[in-house]
Design a protein around this motif. Structure first.
Motif, PDB file in Angstrom:
ATOM      1  N   GLY A  25      16.846-103.892  54.506  1.00 53.72           N
ATOM      2  CA  GLY A  25      15.572-104.131  54.951  1.00 53.72           C
ATOM      3  C   GLY A  25      15.568-104.629  56.470  1.00 53.72           C
ATOM      4  N   SER A  33      12.615-100.482  60.004  1.00 53.32           N
ATOM      5  CA  SER A  33      11.365 -99.832  59.731  1.00 53.32           C
ATOM      6  C   SER A  33      10.820 -98.835  60.868  1.00 53.32           C
ATOM      7  CB  SER A  33      10.355-100.993  59.329  1.00 53.32           C
ATOM      8  OG  SER A  33       9.814-101.522  60.609  1.00 53.32           O
ATOM      9  N   GLU A  89       4.878-105.911  52.585  1.00 52.33           N
ATOM     10  CA  GLU A  89       5.912-106.380  53.257  1.00 52.33           C
ATOM     11  C   GLU A  89       6.260-107.922  53.225  1.00 52.33           C
ATOM     12  OE1 GLU A  89       4.845-105.426  57.607  1.00 52.33           O
ATOM     13  OE2 GLU A  89       5.517-103.209  57.033  1.00 52.33           O
ATOM     14  N   LEU A 136       7.585-108.318  49.653  1.00 55.33           N
ATOM     15  CA  LEU A 136       8.811-107.764  49.514  1.00 55.33           C
ATOM     16  C   LEU A 136       9.993-108.747  50.104  1.00 55.33           C
ATOM     17  CD1 LEU A 136      10.355-105.061  48.595  1.00 55.33           C
ATOM     18  CD2 LEU A 136      10.289-104.397  50.898  1.00 55.33           C
ATOM     19  N   SER A 188       4.627-106.835  45.208  1.00 48.36           N
ATOM     20  CA  SER A 188       4.906-105.981  46.306  1.00 48.36           C
ATOM     21  C   SER A 188       4.646-104.508  45.842  1.00 48.36           C
ATOM     22  CB  SER A 188       6.459-105.934  46.719  1.00 48.36           C
ATOM     23  OG  SER A 188       6.735-104.999  47.707  1.00 48.36           O
ATOM     24  N   ASN A 194       9.404 -99.170  50.906  1.00 47.48           N
ATOM     25  CA  ASN A 194       9.363-100.272  50.296  1.00 47.48           C
ATOM     26  C   ASN A 194       8.699-100.521  48.937  1.00 47.48           C
ATOM     27  OD1 ASN A 194       9.635-101.479  52.888  1.00 47.48           O
ATOM     28  ND2 ASN A 194       7.489-101.774  53.454  1.00 47.48           N
TER      29      ASN A 194
END
Length: 395
Positions: free
Chosen positions: A12, A15, A84, A87, A95, A115
């Motif tokens: 992660g 993005s 977000e 998450l 999420s 996501n």
């Protein structure tokens, strides 16, 4: 596979906003492109959340916004922020909740889709994850294939290149998720569904060898012997020294009367055992025990194959079969059960077929008696053979 992008996606750490898959599209809804008016209550609330360094405080403020202003123009953006932050906190369920709302508004937004993938992995909602992965791959694949327009300047081309790389990273992550999600599942039927999808969507997958091994185990659990054999054959294309697969395929081929194939697999197994070096992570004692065990299996199956090939008259093949079967006696006798019964029965057959004037009758009786006294599918046939031999002796 673009390993850097996939690694970043896994953790992660990257993005990228989605971009239109139709480069000529005049309108594209980017939910991140918002003007936050801090002079209005709802704008001030969102800005306060953005400025907060506390995840819990962000959630409190953003959830308050959703409750107070469900129809506001900023609500999709707030849903994105909530997806977000949930998450990040590994609150998978919430999420996923906001991810599903976002997909309804922006079905091809790759960051939203990725996501949501992470959230579904976290909740282990395997039934929902599989179709979602296929949908994500479809959108990401189209985005990765978009060609740049001719009028892009240097900065525009750099941004476009980054977006394409991100899209390809999503495609690669779907491959990763299909495999890793399959491994986490206890239900062999569900595991098979993921693995089959992986090989259909990514025929040259870097996980192909491991996937075929997993298919072997899951197919065995579900009783699908044909699919198990297919996966074993596929695995042997890249790793032709798997003793267990070679032995199993030899037995399956012989049981389905594919004698030539059974002979081939049995010979390959004997060749592998004669030449395969000891793996570095296996000690000498364990390796010798493993080779003795599979050496017994190899000689047993080759002996059985040769007896079938000999028919009623090829004494040379009966002699060769007897040689292999005698090599298998020690390791197979230690195992006992149906394999020892088969060894005893086929040795008995060899001694009967090679008998000249009664010189092998005692040995034929010994081995047929051992087969008749051992539980297994040949117990009745061995008993009948014993009776026939005794009747011939008593004439």
């Amino acid at each position: 596979m673009n390993n850097l992008w996939v690694a970043l996606l896994i953790f992660g750490l990257v993005s990228m906003p989605a971009f239109s898959q139709d480069e000529e599209a005049e309108e594209y809804y980017d939910l991140r492109d918002v003007d936050i008016d801090v002079d209005e209550e709802q704008g001030a609330l969102v800005q306060e959340a953005l400025d907060s360094n506390s995840s819990d405080e962000k959630i409190r403020l953003l959830e308050s916004f959703v409750e107070q202003y469900p129809e506001d123009y900023l609500v999709d953006y707030v849903h994105l922020l909530l997806q977000e932050v949930y998450l990040e906190k590994q609150n998978w369920a919430d999420s996923v909740k906001y991810g599903k709302l976002l997909v309804e508004m922006v079905p091809d937004d790759l960051e939203v889709l990725h996501n949501l993938t992470k959230g579904l992995e976290g909740t282990q909602d395997w039934a929902a994850l599989l179709p979602h992965l296929l949908e994500t791959k479809s959108y990401a694949g189209k985005a990765a294939a978009v060609k740049p327009s001719d009028n892009l300047d240097e900065d525009g081309l750099a941004a476009f290149t980054g977006q394409k790389a991100y899209a390809q990273g999503i495609v690669d992550y779907v491959e990763y998720s299909l495999f890793t999600s399959s491994v986490k599942q206890a239900d062999p039927a569900a595991k098979l569904q993921y693995l089959e999808t992986l090989l259909e969507q990514y025929p040259s997958s870097q996980f192909k060898g491991q996937a075929n091994d997993q298919i072997v185990m899951a197919s065995r659990q579900t009783g699908n012997m044909a699919r198990m054999a297919q996966a074993m054959k596929a695995s042997l294309e890249t790793n032709d020294s798997n003793e267990e697969y070679l032995y199993t395929l030899a037995e399956l081929s012989l049981s389905s009367q594919q004698v030539a194939d059974a002979h081939g697999y049995a010979q390959r197994l004997l060749d592998v055992l004669a030449s395969k070096p000891r793996p570095e992570n296996v000690n000498e004692e364990s390796w010798l025990s493993h080779k003795a065990r599979f050496g017994g299996f190899a000689n047993l199956i080759m002996g059985k194959v040769l007896v079938v090939e000999a028919g009623n008259s090829d004494k040379n093949k009966f002699r060769e079969a007897r040689k292999h079967l005698l090599e298998a006696v020690e390791p197979i006798k230690a195992q006992g059960g149906p394999n020892y019964q088969a060894l005893s029965y086929f040795l008995g057959v060899c001694y009967i077929k090679l008998d000249i004037g009664g010189d092998n009758i005692d040995k034929a009786l010994f081995w047929m008696d051992a087969a008749a006294k051992t539980e297994g599918p040949l117990k009745g046939a061995a008993g009948q053979a014993m009776a026939s031999i005794q009747a011939a002796i008593n004439k």
